[in-house]
Design a protein around this motif. Structure first.
Motif, short mmCIF file in Angstrom:
data_model
loop_
_atom_site.label_atom_id
_atom_site.label_comp_id
_atom_site.label_asym_id
_atom_site.label_seq_id
_atom_site.Cartn_x
_atom_site.Cartn_y
_atom_site.Cartn_z
N GLU A 1 32.34 52.18 28.57
CA GLU A 1 31.60 51.06 28.00
C GLU A 1 32.02 49.74 28.64
O GLU A 1 31.17 48.90 28.99
CB GLU A 1 31.85 51.01 26.49
CG GLU A 1 31.08 49.93 25.75
CD GLU A 1 31.36 49.93 24.26
OE1 GLU A 1 31.00 48.94 23.60
OE2 GLU A 1 31.95 50.91 23.76
N GLU A 2 33.31 49.56 28.85
CA GLU A 2 33.80 48.32 29.47
C GLU A 2 33.60 48.33 30.98
O GLU A 2 33.32 47.28 31.58
CB GLU A 2 35.29 48.13 29.15
CG GLU A 2 35.59 47.94 27.67
CD GLU A 2 34.92 46.70 27.09
OE1 GLU A 2 34.80 45.69 27.80
OE2 GLU A 2 34.49 46.76 25.92
N ASP B 1 31.15 49.57 32.61
CA ASP B 1 29.74 49.28 32.90
C ASP B 1 29.40 47.81 32.76
O ASP B 1 28.38 47.34 33.27
CB ASP B 1 28.84 50.10 31.97
CG ASP B 1 28.82 51.58 32.33
OD1 ASP B 1 29.24 51.91 33.45
OD2 ASP B 1 28.39 52.40 31.49
N LYS B 2 30.26 47.06 32.08
CA LYS B 2 29.99 45.64 31.85
C LYS B 2 30.43 44.76 33.01
O LYS B 2 29.90 43.66 33.19
CB LYS B 2 30.71 45.17 30.57
CG LYS B 2 30.20 45.77 29.29
CD LYS B 2 31.04 45.26 28.12
CE LYS B 2 30.63 45.87 26.79
NZ LYS B 2 31.49 45.40 25.68
N ASP B 3 31.42 45.23 33.79
CA ASP B 3 32.07 44.31 34.72
C ASP B 3 32.64 45.08 35.91
O ASP B 3 33.33 46.09 35.75
CB ASP B 3 33.21 43.59 33.97
CG ASP B 3 34.01 42.68 34.88
OD1 ASP B 3 33.43 41.72 35.41
OD2 ASP B 3 35.21 42.95 35.05
N ARG C 1 35.57 47.94 36.31
CA ARG C 1 35.20 49.24 36.91
C ARG C 1 36.22 49.64 37.97
O ARG C 1 36.67 50.79 38.00
CB ARG C 1 33.81 49.15 37.53
CG ARG C 1 33.42 50.40 38.32
CD ARG C 1 32.06 50.24 38.98
NE ARG C 1 32.00 49.10 39.88
CZ ARG C 1 32.50 49.09 41.12
NH1 ARG C 1 33.12 50.16 41.59
NH2 ARG C 1 32.38 48.02 41.88
#
Length: 749
Positions: free
Chosen positions: A283-284, A286-288, A292
Motif C-alpha cells: 500500500e505504501e 504504490d504511493k511513492d 518502493r
C-alpha cells in the motif's frame, strides 16, 4: 541432491547412461581443475558460477537484488533501468557480500563418532560431537586460511568436513531492469510457463598476488581454476542436464507427525502474518517511488516464501503426502518388530517421534511468532540488536557495552536508508495484535500484557506510544545512544523493553520445554533414518540438503500438470509480448526489447526455428539456495540458469515428486541476447567462451578450453573470426597471445 565427492561411486554409471560425457574427475577433483571450481556459494544464500577467466560471475537477478537495490536511488534507479559496467572501473563494490568456493570436502564420520553408539547418553553425545566437529574444522582452517565447518548428514548418522576459500571483494557488473529480471512478478512466481530474464552479473576480485582481500582499488580480477563455456545450441526433450549448487534445506525424511505440524501450524501462521505485512508494505510502496525502492528487496524476499508456504500446503494435500508417509511408517514398524534385536533399538522410534511432536506443537507457535511477528517488524529487529549492549550495561562492564555499541553502528545507516517509519508503525500494530491474540496468554510476558491492558487493547494507540518514545525509530537518537550507551535509556525505551520481555520469556519459559522435546525428536529421527537405510540395503539414499554443495542430474522435460493440459519445455519472446500489460508493473516490457522483437533482431541467439527462447524446464532437483545455479549439459557447458520451481511440486522440501517436479531455468541464449543486443555490453560478451552445438568440434573445443592456453586462444580467435564473417568481412587478420603462446589467423577472399 548428491554430494559431488561421491558421484564416482554412487552415480557416475547412471549419469553416463543419461548422456554425461565428462569423467567423474572432471566434475569433482581436489588436485585438478573441475566443474566444482566454477561454482560458488553467493552471499551464503544463493549460487553463482564463473563464466570467464576474469572472475565474471553469473547468478539470479533476485539473488543480486539486494546489491542492485543498495546502489539505487531516485536519481540512479538501477532497479527500474538496469545497470551495466562497460569497463571494470565502473563495477560497483558491495560491502558484506562474499563468495565461497569449495576447496575440498572429507568424510569425517569415523572421527566424529569414535566411541559413540546408541547407548551413549544424548546430552553427552551432542557435547562430544560439537567438540570434535569444532576441533576438526579449526585444524582444517589452517589458522584462518580457509572457511571450514563440519555438517551432519542423514539426521546425525554421518558427518562431512567442508573447506572453502572465501572472497570478499565482489562487485556488481550488470543487471537488466526489473521489468526483465522480475518479469511476471508475484503473479508468475513459482509458475510455469515463465518468461523471466532472472540474472545478474558480478565479478570477484583478489589482491594482486591472487589472495583473498577486502575491497581495494589495487585489487585485480580473480582467475578461476575453471569457468563454464556457454552453449547456445538447441535443446531437446531428453537432453542431459545437471544442476550444481547449494540447496538450502530439505526435510524429506520427516515423518507424518512432522508434516502435520508443517501444514496445520507453521505454514498457516507464516501465510497469515506475511500476508498482513505484505499488504501494508505494498500500500505504501504504490504511493511513492522512494518507498518502493526502500522496500523492493524486503518485499520480494518476504513474498517469495509467503507464496511458497501456500503452494506447499496445497501440494501436500494434492499428493496425499501424509497418507503416503503413514504407509511407509507402518512398513518400518513391522520391520522393527520383526526381531527382538531390531525391536530393542527401533521398536519405540515412531512413538517417541509422536510424543515429541505433541509437546512441540503446544509451544512451537511462540517461536514462529517471535520470528515472523516480533522480529518480523523492522523496529523490533533493530531493538533486538541492542541486546548485547544492554547485557553489558547491566553487568556493569562499560568497556564491553561500548564495544557492543560500536558493533551496532555500521548497521544504522543501512537500516534507515531502507526504512519508512509510518509503514513500520502500521506493521507493528497489526503483527503485535496477532501475537497477543494467537499466542497462549500463559506464554506471553507480563510486561507486554500489561501494556496491552494499559491501552485497552487498542494497538494503534500502543504503536503511537512506542514509535513516539523509542530511540530505534530515529536515526539521530539511536546514533546518540550508541555514542554514549546507558542502561537508563534502554530501561525506558518501549520498543526495546517489549522485545527484551518477549525474548526473555521465550528463553526462560518456552525454549526449555521445546529443547527437551527436540532432543528426544533428534534421537528418534536419527534412529528412524538409520533404520530406513538398514531396512532397504539395496537402495541408494541421498542426504537432505543443508546448504552444502550438491549435484542433481536429469534431463530437459515437458510435463502435464493436469488432465488435458500439456506444458511445452520452453518458452519464447513471443510469450513476453503476449503477456505485456503497460498498466501492470509486473508485465511491463521495455521499449528497446519490443524494438528488437519487432525487428526479430536476435542475432546468433535464435534457435533453429528463428525463435528467441527465454526459459526452459528440466526435471532437476532444486530448492532454495539453488537460485543462480548453472544448468549444465553433458559436455560441461552452461545451457541455463536455474531460478525457480513449479507450483505443482511445491512439496519439494518435504518430498520429491518425480512426475511433477520441474526446475525452471533462464535460457543461456536469452541471457546472452540481453547482454549483447539489449544492453550492448559487448565487453562482457568478449570475455566469455561461447559455444554453438552445431559448430564442428564445439564440445571438444569447450572441453579443451579449460586445459590449455593454446585451445583457449584458438577458441577466442575462432569466435572473433565468426563475428567478422557474420558482419560480412571477408579479409582480416587476428592475433592472440598469452605468455609464450601465440595464435594467428589470416582470412582472404
Amino acid at each position: 541432491m548428491w554430494l559431488p565427492m561421491l558421484i564416482k561411486r554412487l552415480n557416475y554409471t547412471d549419469m553416463q547412461k543419461q548422456g554425461l560425457q565428462l569423467t567423474a574427475e572432471e566434475i569433482y577433483s581436489v588436485n585438478n581443475s573441475s566443474l566444482k571450481d566454477a561454482i560458488v556459494q553467493f552471499g551464503g544464500f544463493c549460487t553463482g558460477e564463473f563464466v570467464s577467466p576474469e572472475g565474471l560471475l553469473l547468478t539470479n537477478h533476485h539473488c543480486g537484488y539486494g546489491s542492485i537495490q543498495s546502489h539505487s536511488t531516485t536519481e540512479h534507479d538501477y532497479l527500474t533501468d538496469g545497470f551495466w559496467a562497460t569497463s571494470k572501473d565502473q563495477e560497483l563494490p558491495n560491502e558484506g557480500l562474499f563468495v565461497d568456493i569449495l576447496h575440498h570436502m572429507d568424510d569425517v564420520t569415523g572421527k566424529v563418532l569414535e566411541g559413540i553408539d546408541n547407548n551413549t547418553p544424548e546430552e553427552q553425545r551432542q557435547q562430544l560431537i560439537a567438540q570434535r566437529a569444532q576441533a576438526i574444522a579449526q585444524e582444517a582452517s589452517e589458522n584462518g586460511k580457509y572457511v571450514t565447518y563440519v555438517r551432519d548428514f542423514f539426521n546425525g548418522n554421518e558427518f562431512y568436513l567442508f573447506v572453502y576459500n572465501r572472497y570478499t571483494d565482489v562487485r556488481l557488473v550488470g543487471a537488466p531492469p526489473s521489468s526483465i529480471g522480475k518479469f511476471g512478478g508475484d503473479t508468475d512466481n513459482w509458475m510455469w510457463p515463465r518468461h523471466t530474464g532472472d540474472f545478474s552479473m558480478f565479478r570477484v576480485y583478489t589482491a594482486p598476488d591472487g589472495s583473498a582481500a577486502e575491497y581495494s582499488k589495487e585489487n585485480v580480477p580473480y582467475k578461476p581454476k575453471h569457468h563454464l563455456p556457454i552453449n547456445i545450441g538447441d535443446k531437446e526433450p531428453g537432453d542431459f542436464s545437471m544442476v550444481f549448487g547449494f540447496p538450502g534445506r530439505t526435510k524429506r525424511f520427516m515423518t507424518s507427525h512432522g508434516l502435520k505440524l508443517e501444514v496445520n501450524q507453521l505454514n498457516k501462521s507464516r501465510i497469515k502474518l506475511r500476508e498482513k505485512k505484505l499488504g501494508l508494505w505494498k500500500e505504501e510502496m504504490d504511493k511513492d517511488d522512494a518507498t518502493r525502492i526502500k522496500y523492493a528487496s524486503k518485499y520480494a524476499s518476504t513474498s517469495n516464501y509467503y507464496k511458497y508456504s501456500i503452494g506447499q500446503n496445497e501440494g501436500i494435500k494434492r499428493m496425499r503426502t501424509i497418507e503416503g508417509k503413514l504407509v511407509d511408517e507402518d512398513k518400518f514398524q513391522a520391520w522393527a518388530n520383526s526381531s527382538p534385536e531390531l525391536k530393542s533399538t527401533y521398536g519405540n522410534v515412531l512413538n517417541d517421534i509422536s510424543d515429541a511432536y505433541t509437546t512441540i506443537e503446544k509451544y512451537n507457535l511462540g517461536a514462529v511468532y517471535l520470528n515472523e511477528a516480533v522480529l518480523g517488524t523492522e523496529s523490533m529487529l533493530m531493538a533486538y540488536r541492542l541486546t548485547p549492549v544492554y547485557g553489558a550495561l547491566k553487568s556493569g562492564n562499560a568497556a564491553a557495552a561500548k564495544k557492543a555499541a560500536e558493533d551496532v553502528k555500521p548497521r544504522v545507516d543501512a537500516f534507515f536508508k531502507d526504512y519508512y517509519k509510518p509503514v513500520d508503525q502500521k506493521v507493528f500494530a497489526t503483527l503485535m495484535q496477532s501475537y497477543y491474540e494467537d499466542i497462549a496468554k500463559d506464554q506471553q510476558p507480563a510486561y507486554f500484557k500489561d501494556l496491552v491492558k494499559k491501552y485497552k487493547g487498542n494497538f494503534e494507540k500502543l504503536a503511537d506510544y512506542v514509535y513516539s518514545n523509542s530511540i530505534v525509530v530515529d536515526a539521530q537518537k539511536l546514533n546518540n545512544f550508541l555514542s554514549n550507551p546507558t542502561q537508563k535509556v534502554l530501561d525506558n525505551d518501549p520498543a526495546f523493553q517489549i522485545v527484551n520481555a518477549i525474548i526473555d520469556n521465550y528463553r526462560s519459559n518456552i525454549s526449555p520445554k521445546l529443547q527437551e522435546s527436540e532432543a528426544k525428536l533428534a534421537k528418534a529421527n536419527r534412529l528412524y533414518v538409520a533404520g530406513l537405510r538398514l531396512m532397504n540395503p539395496d537402495k541408494v539414499y541421498y542426504p537432505d540438503a543443508n546448504s552444502t554443495i550438491r549435484l542433481s542430474y536429469g534431463s530437459v522435460q515437458d510435463y502435464s500438470p493436469q488432465d488435458g493440459v500439456m506444458y511445452n519445455y520452453y518458452t519464447t519472446l513471443d510469450g513476453v509480448m503476449a503477456k505485456e500489460d503497460p498498466n501492470n508493473e509486473e508485465f511491463v516490457v521495455p521499449a528497446k526489447l519490443k524494438q528488437l522483437y519487432e525487428a526479430k533482431d536476435y542475432g546468433r541467439y535464435a534457435n533453429s526455428k528463428g525463435e528467441l527462447v527465454t526459459d526452459f524446464i528440466t526435471n532437476n532437483d532444486i530448492t532454495g539456495g539453488n537460485s543462480g545455479s548453472p544448468v549444465i549439459n553433458g559436455k560441461g557447458e552452461l545451457i541455463g540458469l536455474a531460478f525457480d520451481g513449479n507450483w505443482e511440486a511445491m512439496t519439494g522440501d518435504l518430498v520429491f515428486d518425480p512426475d511433477y517436479k520441474r526446475c525452471i531455468n533462464m535460457d543461456s541464449r536469452y541471457l546472452l541476447f540481453l547482454i549483447d543486443k539489449y544492453a550492448g555490453a559487448t565487453n562482457l560478451i568478449n570475455e566469455m567462451t561461447i559455444v554453438d552445438t552445431d559448430s564442428p568440434g564445439a564440445g571438444d573445443a569447450a572441453k579443451a578450453e579449460a586445459e590449455t592456453p593454446q585451445a583457449e586462444l584458438l577458441n577466442a580467435v575462432l569466435e572473433e573470426a565468426k563475428q567478422n564473417l557474420q558482419k560480412g568481412k571477408d579479409e582480416f587478420k587476428i592475433t592472440k597471445e598469452k605468455g609464450d603462446v601465440k595464435v594467428k589467423l589470416q582470412v582472404k577472399d
